[in-house]
Motif scaffolding. Structure first.
Motif, PDB file in Angstrom:
ATOM      1  N   PRO A 116     103.020  70.556 -19.550  1.00 38.34           N
ATOM      2  CA  PRO A 116     102.262  69.591 -18.749  1.00 38.34           C
ATOM      3  C   PRO A 116     101.675  70.184 -17.471  1.00 38.34           C
ATOM      4  CG  PRO A 116     104.615  69.163 -18.576  1.00 38.34           C
ATOM      5  CD  PRO A 116     104.436  70.231 -19.619  1.00 38.34           C
ATOM      6  N   GLU A 117     102.217  71.293 -17.002  1.00 41.25           N
ATOM      7  CA  GLU A 117     101.704  71.946 -15.797  1.00 41.25           C
ATOM      8  C   GLU A 117     100.532  72.869 -16.088  1.00 41.25           C
ATOM      9  OE1 GLU A 117     102.801  71.244 -12.696  1.00 41.25           O
ATOM     10  OE2 GLU A 117     104.142  69.789 -13.627  1.00 41.25           O
ATOM     11  N   GLN A 118     100.228  73.103 -17.370  1.00 40.99           N
ATOM     12  CA  GLN A 118      99.107  73.953 -17.776  1.00 40.99           C
ATOM     13  C   GLN A 118      99.192  75.351 -17.159  1.00 40.99           C
ATOM     14  OE1 GLN A 118      96.515  72.911 -20.035  1.00 40.99           O
ATOM     15  NE2 GLN A 118      98.157  71.468 -20.410  1.00 40.99           N
ATOM     16  N   ARG A 119     100.395  75.909 -17.099  1.00 44.22           N
ATOM     17  CA  ARG A 119     100.588  77.216 -16.476  1.00 44.22           C
ATOM     18  C   ARG A 119     100.044  78.357 -17.317  1.00 44.22           C
ATOM     19  NH1 ARG A 119     106.727  75.961 -15.088  1.00 44.22           N
ATOM     20  NH2 ARG A 119     106.595  75.688 -17.301  1.00 44.22           N
ATOM     21  N   GLY A 120      99.705  78.095 -18.559  1.00 44.78           N
ATOM     22  CA  GLY A 120      99.208  79.149 -19.437  1.00 44.78           C
ATOM     23  C   GLY A 120      97.972  79.840 -18.931  1.00 44.78           C
ATOM     24  N   THR A 165      85.894  83.853 -24.881  1.00 46.76           N
ATOM     25  CA  THR A 165      86.541  83.077 -25.942  1.00 46.76           C
ATOM     26  C   THR A 165      88.009  83.478 -26.092  1.00 46.76           C
ATOM     27  OG1 THR A 165      86.327  82.202 -28.179  1.00 46.76           O
ATOM     28  CG2 THR A 165      85.849  84.544 -27.914  1.00 46.76           C
ATOM     29  N   LEU A 166      88.316  84.740 -25.860  1.00 51.20           N
ATOM     30  CA  LEU A 166      89.716  85.181 -25.931  1.00 51.20           C
ATOM     31  C   LEU A 166      90.553  84.618 -24.790  1.00 51.20           C
ATOM     32  CD1 LEU A 166      89.133  88.886 -26.985  1.00 51.20           C
ATOM     33  CD2 LEU A 166      90.211  87.093 -28.372  1.00 51.20           C
ATOM     34  N   THR A 167      90.031  84.658 -23.570  1.00 48.87           N
ATOM     35  CA  THR A 167      90.813  84.142 -22.432  1.00 48.87           C
ATOM     36  C   THR A 167      90.957  82.627 -22.506  1.00 48.87           C
ATOM     37  OG1 THR A 167      88.854  84.119 -21.004  1.00 48.87           O
ATOM     38  CG2 THR A 167      90.278  86.060 -20.882  1.00 48.87           C
ATOM     39  N   GLU A 168      89.923  81.919 -22.963  1.00 46.06           N
ATOM     40  CA  GLU A 168      90.037  80.462 -23.108  1.00 46.06           C
ATOM     41  C   GLU A 168      91.041  80.112 -24.198  1.00 46.06           C
ATOM     42  OE1 GLU A 168      86.017  79.181 -23.794  1.00 46.06           O
ATOM     43  OE2 GLU A 168      85.498  79.311 -21.658  1.00 46.06           O
ATOM     44  N   SER A 169      90.999  80.827 -25.290  1.00 45.48           N
ATOM     45  CA  SER A 169      91.938  80.595 -26.381  1.00 45.48           C
ATOM     46  C   SER A 169      93.371  80.866 -25.930  1.00 45.48           C
ATOM     47  CB  SER A 169      91.582  81.490 -27.566  1.00 45.48           C
ATOM     48  OG  SER A 169      92.542  81.375 -28.580  1.00 45.48           O
ATOM     49  N   ALA A 170      93.574  81.974 -25.223  1.00 50.66           N
ATOM     50  CA  ALA A 170      94.916  82.309 -24.742  1.00 50.66           C
ATOM     51  C   ALA A 170      95.431  81.243 -23.766  1.00 50.66           C
ATOM     52  CB  ALA A 170      94.913  83.681 -24.075  1.00 50.66           C
ATOM     53  N   ALA A 171      94.572  80.745 -22.888  1.00 49.27           N
ATOM     54  CA  ALA A 171      94.986  79.712 -21.931  1.00 49.27           C
ATOM     55  C   ALA A 171      95.465  78.465 -22.660  1.00 49.27           C
ATOM     56  CB  ALA A 171      93.840  79.373 -20.979  1.00 49.27           C
ATOM     57  N   TRP A 188      98.376  83.375 -17.600  1.00 45.64           N
ATOM     58  CA  TRP A 188      98.684  84.511 -18.484  1.00 45.64           C
ATOM     59  C   TRP A 188      97.549  84.795 -19.448  1.00 45.64           C
ATOM     60  CZ3 TRP A 188     102.333  86.987 -16.388  1.00 45.64           C
ATOM     61  CH2 TRP A 188     103.341  86.303 -15.701  1.00 45.64           C
ATOM     62  N   ARG A 189      96.400  84.127 -19.280  1.00 50.05           N
ATOM     63  CA  ARG A 189      95.326  84.241 -20.257  1.00 50.05           C
ATOM     64  C   ARG A 189      94.645  85.603 -20.269  1.00 50.05           C
ATOM     65  NH1 ARG A 189      93.132  81.395 -15.915  1.00 50.05           N
ATOM     66  NH2 ARG A 189      91.137  82.167 -15.191  1.00 50.05           N
ATOM     67  N   LEU A 243      93.938  84.436 -31.784  1.00 50.23           N
ATOM     68  CA  LEU A 243      92.768  84.850 -32.568  1.00 50.23           C
ATOM     69  C   LEU A 243      92.200  83.707 -33.409  1.00 50.23           C
ATOM     70  CD1 LEU A 243      93.982  88.389 -33.648  1.00 50.23           C
ATOM     71  CD2 LEU A 243      92.127  87.857 -32.044  1.00 50.23           C
ATOM     72  N   ARG A 244      93.064  82.846 -33.939  1.00 51.41           N
ATOM     73  CA  ARG A 244      92.584  81.716 -34.737  1.00 51.41           C
ATOM     74  C   ARG A 244      91.770  80.736 -33.902  1.00 51.41           C
ATOM     75  NH1 ARG A 244      97.861  81.706 -37.420  1.00 51.41           N
ATOM     76  NH2 ARG A 244      97.546  82.550 -39.493  1.00 51.41           N
ATOM     77  N   ARG A 245      92.160  80.543 -32.647  1.00 47.76           N
ATOM     78  CA  ARG A 245      91.450  79.601 -31.766  1.00 47.76           C
ATOM     79  C   ARG A 245      90.144  80.190 -31.227  1.00 47.76           C
ATOM     80  NH1 ARG A 245      93.595  74.945 -30.300  1.00 47.76           N
ATOM     81  NH2 ARG A 245      92.046  74.755 -28.657  1.00 47.76           N
ATOM     82  N   ALA A 246      90.076  81.502 -31.133  1.00 48.01           N
ATOM     83  CA  ALA A 246      88.898  82.164 -30.548  1.00 48.01           C
ATOM     84  C   ALA A 246      87.750  82.213 -31.549  1.00 48.01           C
ATOM     85  CB  ALA A 246      89.268  83.578 -30.105  1.00 48.01           C
ATOM     86  N   ARG A 247      86.562  82.316 -31.029  1.00 51.40           N
ATOM     87  CA  ARG A 247      85.370  82.484 -31.874  1.00 51.40           C
ATOM     88  C   ARG A 247      85.399  83.880 -32.502  1.00 51.40           C
ATOM     89  NH1 ARG A 247      83.185  80.403 -27.001  1.00 51.40           N
ATOM     90  NH2 ARG A 247      82.987  78.159 -27.175  1.00 51.40           N
ATOM     91  N   PRO A 248      84.640  84.097 -33.564  1.00 47.31           N
ATOM     92  CA  PRO A 248      84.647  85.404 -34.249  1.00 47.31           C
ATOM     93  C   PRO A 248      84.334  86.594 -33.342  1.00 47.31           C
ATOM     94  CG  PRO A 248      83.563  83.771 -35.611  1.00 47.31           C
ATOM     95  CD  PRO A 248      83.825  83.106 -34.289  1.00 47.31           C
ATOM     96  N   ALA A 249      83.517  86.391 -32.319  1.00 46.11           N
ATOM     97  CA  ALA A 249      83.190  87.509 -31.414  1.00 46.11           C
ATOM     98  C   ALA A 249      84.443  88.047 -30.731  1.00 46.11           C
ATOM     99  CB  ALA A 249      82.174  87.051 -30.357  1.00 46.11           C
ATOM    100  N   GLY A 250      85.434  87.192 -30.492  1.00 48.99           N
ATOM    101  CA  GLY A 250      86.684  87.640 -29.876  1.00 48.99           C
ATOM    102  C   GLY A 250      87.440  88.610 -30.767  1.00 48.99           C
ATOM    103  N   SER A 251      87.514  88.284 -32.060  1.00 47.10           N
ATOM    104  CA  SER A 251      88.178  89.184 -33.011  1.00 47.10           C
ATOM    105  C   SER A 251      87.422  90.492 -33.150  1.00 47.10           C
ATOM    106  CB  SER A 251      88.292  88.515 -34.384  1.00 47.10           C
ATOM    107  OG  SER A 251      89.191  87.445 -34.331  1.00 47.10           O
TER     108      SER A 251
END
Length: 177
Positions: free
Chosen positions: A131-135, A117-123, A138-139, A76-84
């Motif tokens: 280093p494999e960027q596997r996140g 913004t939520l899925t990008e933040s979660a990723a 799960w986004r 939530l901190r990384r996401a824009r306000p619209a995500g919250s």
């Protein structure tokens, strides 16, 4: 007794041997040691590697995230306000709501900005230090469903699992959102 087809001379390339029947209807493929052919159909071959570790980001998503309030807060901190705003409305609706209801409650004309913004933040959060960027696998922590009459149309409703509703409710409260 089956008739054996007349075979052309085998061709061997890099340990692979291909033998084709003179009439072109049958083929035999022999793989190098350690490779097992599990299916041969038309121009498609399925292989299995024995005693091999395959590094593939497409196949290895890593372990699923262990959800807690701290992880939800980081997203939530990384996401824009619209995500919250979107998640607060979804949580307040019990974790399931139609897109129409969420647009009404949030005042957002388009929900894709909030969900993106939520899925990008979660990723980013899930990939932190990986280093494999596997996140990125799960986004998508909330689900969507298309309208039954318009399978390629707009999203009909959104769903947040029963496990995540109280976690995000607490995270939103802690952040004052």
């Amino acid at each position: 007794m089956p008739i054996e087809p007349e075979l052309l001379d085998p061709v061997t390339v890099a340990g692979w041997t291909l033998t084709v029947a003179a009439d072109g209807r049958e083929a035999q493929l022999h793989a190098p040691a350690g490779v097992v052919i599990t299916e041969l159909s038309g121009s498609r071959t399925t292989l299995a590697l024995s005693n091999a570790t395959v590094r593939s980001r497409a196949l290895d998503a890593g372990s699923p995230p262990r959800w807690d309030v701290g992880l939800a807060e980081r997203i939530l901190r990384r996401a824009r306000p619209a995500g919250s705003l979107f998640l607060r409305a979804l949580v307040d609706q019990g974790g399931t709501a139609t897109a129409e209801k969420l647009r009404e409650v949030t005042g957002l004309e388009f929900l894709n900005h909030a969900t993106r913004t939520l899925t990008e933040s979660a990723a980013v959060v899930f990939s932190d230090g990986d280093p494999e960027q596997r996140g990125r696998y799960w986004r998508h922590f909330f689900a969507t469903r298309r309208h039954p009459d318009q399978p390629r149309g707009r999203v009909y409703d959104y769903y947040l699992s029963d496990e995540l509703v109280p976690i995000f409710a607490e995270a939103l409260t802690r952040l004052g959102r």
